[in-house]
Structure formats: C-alpha cells, structure tokens
Design a protein around this motif. Structure first.
Motif, PDB file in Angstrom:
ATOM      1  N   GLN A  35      -0.583   0.809   5.783  1.00 18.84           N
ATOM      2  CA  GLN A  35       0.592   1.257   5.044  1.00 18.84           C
ATOM      3  C   GLN A  35       1.713   1.743   5.965  1.00 18.84           C
ATOM      4  O   GLN A  35       2.888   1.664   5.601  1.00 18.84           O
ATOM      5  CB  GLN A  35       0.221   2.329   4.016  1.00 18.84           C
TER       6      GLN A  35
ATOM      7  N   TYR B 244       5.288  -0.320   6.132  1.00 19.70           N
ATOM      8  CA  TYR B 244       6.497   0.469   5.881  1.00 19.70           C
ATOM      9  C   TYR B 244       7.544   0.180   6.953  1.00 19.70           C
ATOM     10  O   TYR B 244       8.696  -0.116   6.646  1.00 19.70           O
ATOM     11  CB  TYR B 244       6.179   1.976   5.827  1.00 19.70           C
TER      12      TYR B 244
ATOM     13  N   HIS C 282       0.805  -1.223   0.000  1.00 19.93           N
ATOM     14  CA  HIS C 282       0.000   0.000   0.000  1.00 19.93           C
ATOM     15  C   HIS C 282       0.836   1.270   0.000  1.00 19.93           C
ATOM     16  O   HIS C 282       2.038   1.243   0.199  1.00 19.93           O
ATOM     17  CB  HIS C 282      -1.043  -0.018   1.119  1.00 19.93           C
ATOM     18  N   ASN C 283       0.175   2.375  -0.269  1.00 18.30           N
ATOM     19  CA  ASN C 283       0.800   3.692  -0.369  1.00 18.30           C
ATOM     20  C   ASN C 283       0.475   4.517   0.868  1.00 18.30           C
ATOM     21  O   ASN C 283      -0.530   4.274   1.533  1.00 18.30           O
ATOM     22  CB  ASN C 283       0.292   4.427  -1.618  1.00 18.30           C
TER      23      ASN C 283
END
Length: 186
Positions: free
Chosen positions: A28, A32, A11-12
């Motif tokens: 996300q 990360y 995901h962003n």
C-alpha cells in the motif's frame, strides 16, 4: 475534452484491505507513491484529467475488503472516468519470481490493449521482465467498473530486487505507466 483517468492505488494504509508485504516493505505504501507520481505526470498533460483513490497517505476506503473495493469502483463510476488503472505489487512464495504483468476483464478489449502498453512501458522503463497481459474476469475492480479497466502488478514485493526498485524509484514506475498510456493513445 480531456480523457479522465482514475488511478486506484491498491489497498489501504491499514486493514481492512491492507496489501502484501515483503522485504520490509508494504504494498500500500508503494502503490500510494507511484500513484502520486503518475498523477503529477498526467496533470502536466492537458489531454488528461486524473483522480486518485487515495489522495493522501492516510486515506482509507471502506470498512472491509469488499467495501474498500466498492468505494474505489463507485468513486470512478460516479466521476465518469474514461479509464481505470489499479496499481498493485505482486507477491509469490518463490523469492526469485520477478517482473511486471497486468490483468483485464476480457480480451480483446480496450482495457486489455491499455494494459499491454502499460506493461511494456514499465518493462522498458525499469528493465523488469514483461510477464504479459492476462484475463481475470473475477477481479472486483475489473468486473464492476463502468469503463475499461486494468489492474497492474508492477513487480514482486517478495523479490528483493523488484522490491528495492519499486521502493527506491517510484517515479520510474510512474514514468513507465505514463509512457504506456501515451503509447495507447497514440
């Protein structure tokens, strides 16, 4: 020669392709942080070379869900990765749903075997239930990678305990994944 592992932090940071939310957390952000921790472990081992899909917290890929997934797959394919590991958090309408599971394109396959070791590694490191490996040929990142690939659902962001553990201790999940990778490579 070092094995090249592509770590895709699912995901962003913002839409398009933002992830699930639960318990005040965003998928996300967790993927990360776990990816960064995992990359550090892999970089410390001369047997591995690593590339991240999101090297910075603000890295966004693509202009739609589809192009975001394409960018990750294309980057891994162009780099010549030997393995592709996509990190995610699960979500359910049932808040008590818990545990770690993963998906591969087919079984038997190297992706499926790697996923089994990663799921067991995370379960052993975190104490979360091992929900096992499943086959999901329809998932874009599993279908379009040129190398064995596994999509890991590290825990349920919709479960308060799973979510707190992922948020408070991303290094524990990274260590579990890393242990699974080491187990796979024997």
């Amino acid at each position: 020669m070092a094995t090249k592992i592509y770590v895709d932090q699912g995901h962003n940071p913002e839409n398009p392709n933002a992830g699930a939310e639960g318990n005040g957390l965003r998928e996300q952000d967790i993927t990360y942080r776990v990816g960064i921790e995992l990359a550090e472990l892999l970089r410390g081992n001369p047997d591995f070379e690593v590339r991240l899909s999101r090297p910075t917290p603000t890295t966004g890929l693509g202009s739609s869900n589809t192009t975001s997934l394409q960018a990750r797959v294309n980057d891994a394919n162009a780099w010549g990765a030997d393995y592709f590991i996509s990190l995610h958090t699960n979500a359910s309408s049932i808040p008590s749903a818990t545990g770690v599971e993963a998906f591969a394109y087919s079984r038997p396959s190297r992706g499926f075997s790697l996923g089994e070791d990663i799921v067991e590694g995370i379960s052993n490191a975190t104490g979360l239930q091992n929900r096992g490996m499943k086959v999901r040929p329809g998932l874009y990142v599993l279908r379009n990678t040129a190398m064995p690939a596994v999509l890991v659902e590290m825990g349920f962001i919709t479960n308060p305990e799973d979510a707190a553990l992922m948020n408070n201790n991303p290094a524990l999940f990274a260590r579990g994944i890393y242990n699974g990778i080491l187990e796979y490579f024997g």
